[in-house]
Motif scaffolding. Structure first.
Motif, PDB file in Angstrom:
ATOM      1  N   LEU A  31      27.432  38.916  29.655  1.00 50.21           N
ATOM      2  CA  LEU A  31      28.717  39.453  29.229  1.00 50.21           C
ATOM      3  C   LEU A  31      29.521  38.391  28.501  1.00 50.21           C
ATOM      4  O   LEU A  31      29.710  37.286  29.026  1.00 50.21           O
ATOM      5  N   ASP A  32      29.979  38.709  27.301  1.00 50.81           N
ATOM      6  CA  ASP A  32      30.829  37.767  26.587  1.00 50.81           C
ATOM      7  C   ASP A  32      32.228  37.793  27.223  1.00 50.81           C
ATOM      8  O   ASP A  32      32.511  38.638  28.078  1.00 50.81           O
ATOM      9  N   PRO A  33      33.124  36.866  26.850  1.00 47.84           N
ATOM     10  CA  PRO A  33      34.450  36.805  27.488  1.00 47.84           C
ATOM     11  C   PRO A  33      35.218  38.118  27.439  1.00 47.84           C
ATOM     12  O   PRO A  33      35.878  38.488  28.416  1.00 47.84           O
ATOM     13  N   ARG A  34      35.154  38.826  26.315  1.00 54.43           N
ATOM     14  CA  ARG A  34      35.872  40.098  26.213  1.00 54.43           C
ATOM     15  C   ARG A  34      35.320  41.118  27.208  1.00 54.43           C
ATOM     16  O   ARG A  34      36.076  41.837  27.867  1.00 54.43           O
ATOM     17  N   GLU A  35      34.009  41.188  27.325  1.00 57.22           N
ATOM     18  CA  GLU A  35      33.386  42.126  28.253  1.00 57.22           C
ATOM     19  C   GLU A  35      33.690  41.756  29.702  1.00 57.22           C
ATOM     20  O   GLU A  35      33.918  42.633  30.539  1.00 57.22           O
ATOM     21  N   GLN A  36      33.703  40.457  29.992  1.00 61.89           N
ATOM     22  CA  GLN A  36      34.064  40.039  31.344  1.00 61.89           C
ATOM     23  C   GLN A  36      35.522  40.350  31.641  1.00 61.89           C
ATOM     24  O   GLN A  36      35.875  40.717  32.764  1.00 61.89           O
ATOM     25  N   SER A  37      36.378  40.223  30.633  1.00 61.05           N
ATOM     26  CA  SER A  37      37.783  40.559  30.812  1.00 61.05           C
ATOM     27  C   SER A  37      37.939  42.033  31.187  1.00 61.05           C
ATOM     28  O   SER A  37      38.696  42.384  32.098  1.00 61.05           O
ATOM     29  N   LEU A  38      37.223  42.899  30.484  1.00 57.67           N
ATOM     30  CA  LEU A  38      37.278  44.333  30.778  1.00 57.67           C
ATOM     31  C   LEU A  38      36.752  44.631  32.179  1.00 57.67           C
ATOM     32  O   LEU A  38      37.370  45.380  32.941  1.00 57.67           O
ATOM     33  N   LEU A  39      35.626  44.036  32.516  1.00 56.80           N
ATOM     34  CA  LEU A  39      35.010  44.301  33.818  1.00 56.80           C
ATOM     35  C   LEU A  39      35.919  43.842  34.962  1.00 56.80           C
ATOM     36  O   LEU A  39      36.168  44.589  35.911  1.00 56.80           O
ATOM     37  N   TYR A  40      36.423  42.620  34.868  1.00 55.38           N
ATOM     38  CA  TYR A  40      37.238  42.089  35.959  1.00 55.38           C
ATOM     39  C   TYR A  40      38.612  42.740  36.037  1.00 55.38           C
ATOM     40  O   TYR A  40      39.184  42.860  37.120  1.00 55.38           O
ATOM     41  N   CYS A  41      39.136  43.145  34.894  1.00 56.00           N
ATOM     42  CA  CYS A  41      40.408  43.870  34.907  1.00 56.00           C
ATOM     43  C   CYS A  41      40.274  45.154  35.718  1.00 56.00           C
ATOM     44  O   CYS A  41      41.080  45.449  36.601  1.00 56.00           O
ATOM     45  N   GLU A  42      39.226  45.921  35.437  1.00 54.39           N
ATOM     46  CA  GLU A  42      39.011  47.179  36.143  1.00 54.39           C
ATOM     47  C   GLU A  42      38.631  46.953  37.608  1.00 54.39           C
ATOM     48  O   GLU A  42      39.074  47.677  38.494  1.00 54.39           O
TER      49      GLU A  42
END
Length: 227
Positions: free
Chosen positions: A34-45
């Motif tokens: 997961l790139d940083p943007r994808e990790q941001s989305l995952l951890y936000c949710e």
């Protein structure tokens, strides 16, 4: 689904590495899909789901008369001493919510297969508190094995809290998002192997840079943070 994701990462393989070989071989086993943007989305949710589940759970225990006023005051006082703002209900940050539940491990009612095993309950809560601290740091470069472990721990927590089916579905959507990215990266690396691309020795251990504008399928569970 969460177990499938764990199998797709290097979690099990890393456990078989002997102590004397761990330092030598660990770098070859670490993969960040997961790139940083994808990790941001995952951890936000994920963080929103867990804090919402805990808020609802603590409320239910409060309504059942199981919340100890002195223990609750201890948490509230520590919160205000840090200069943090007032919250609505029990919507503290994830780590503080877990601290409150841990203080009431003998008073609150738990659910699932481990409901009657105090050691198992404490283990799940303590592990989630460790995860909460890691999530809070926001480095957005967690290896796949770490993400998979945190998702599995989150599943155990929801089961322990007796969370609703809707919350379980929301977690499944987050897991599915993670699984989609893993499959994408697996396909990419497999294609590289078939083409015989070996000039980049770290291609299998470091995350592949995405082209500008490249889109990754995101489930409904991961869209709110991207607005």
């Amino acid at each position: 689904m969460a177990k499938e994701v764990a199998d797709a990462t290097d979690m099990k393989a890393s456990r078989r590495v002997k102590d004397n070989e761990r330092g030598k071989r660990s770098s070859s086993r670490v993969r960040i899909s997961l790139d940083p943007r994808e990790q941001s989305l995952l951890y936000c949710e994920l963080e929103f789901l867990l804090t919402s589940a805990l808020d609802g759970y603590i409320n239910s225990q409060f309504n059942a008369g199981r919340l100890d006023a002195d223990k609750y005051k201890k948490v509230v006082d520590a919160w205000h001493q840090k200069g943090r703002p007032k919250v609505i209900g029990f919507r503290y940050d994830l780590e503080t919510q877990l601290d409150l539940v841990i203080l009431h491990v003998h008073e609150f009612r738990f659910y699932g297969d481990r409901a009657g095993i105090l050691a198992a309950i404490s283990g799940i809560l303590e592990m989630m508190r460790v995860n909460a601290r890691a999530i809070r740091i926001r480095t957005f470069c967690q290896p796949d094995s770490v993400v998979a472990k945190q998702l599995l721990d989150s599943q155990n927590l929801l089961n322990l809290l007796g969370s609703t089916e809707q919350r379980q579905i929301q977690l499944a959507e987050i897991v599915q998002f993670f699984k989609i990215v893993l499959e994408r990266e697996h396909t990419f690396h497999r294609a590289e192997d078939l083409r015989g691309v070996h000039q980049y020795p770290t291609a299998k251990t470091l995350h592949r840079p995405h082209d500008v504008g490249e889109a990754v399928p995101v489930t409904n569970a991961a869209t709110s943070c991207g607005r």
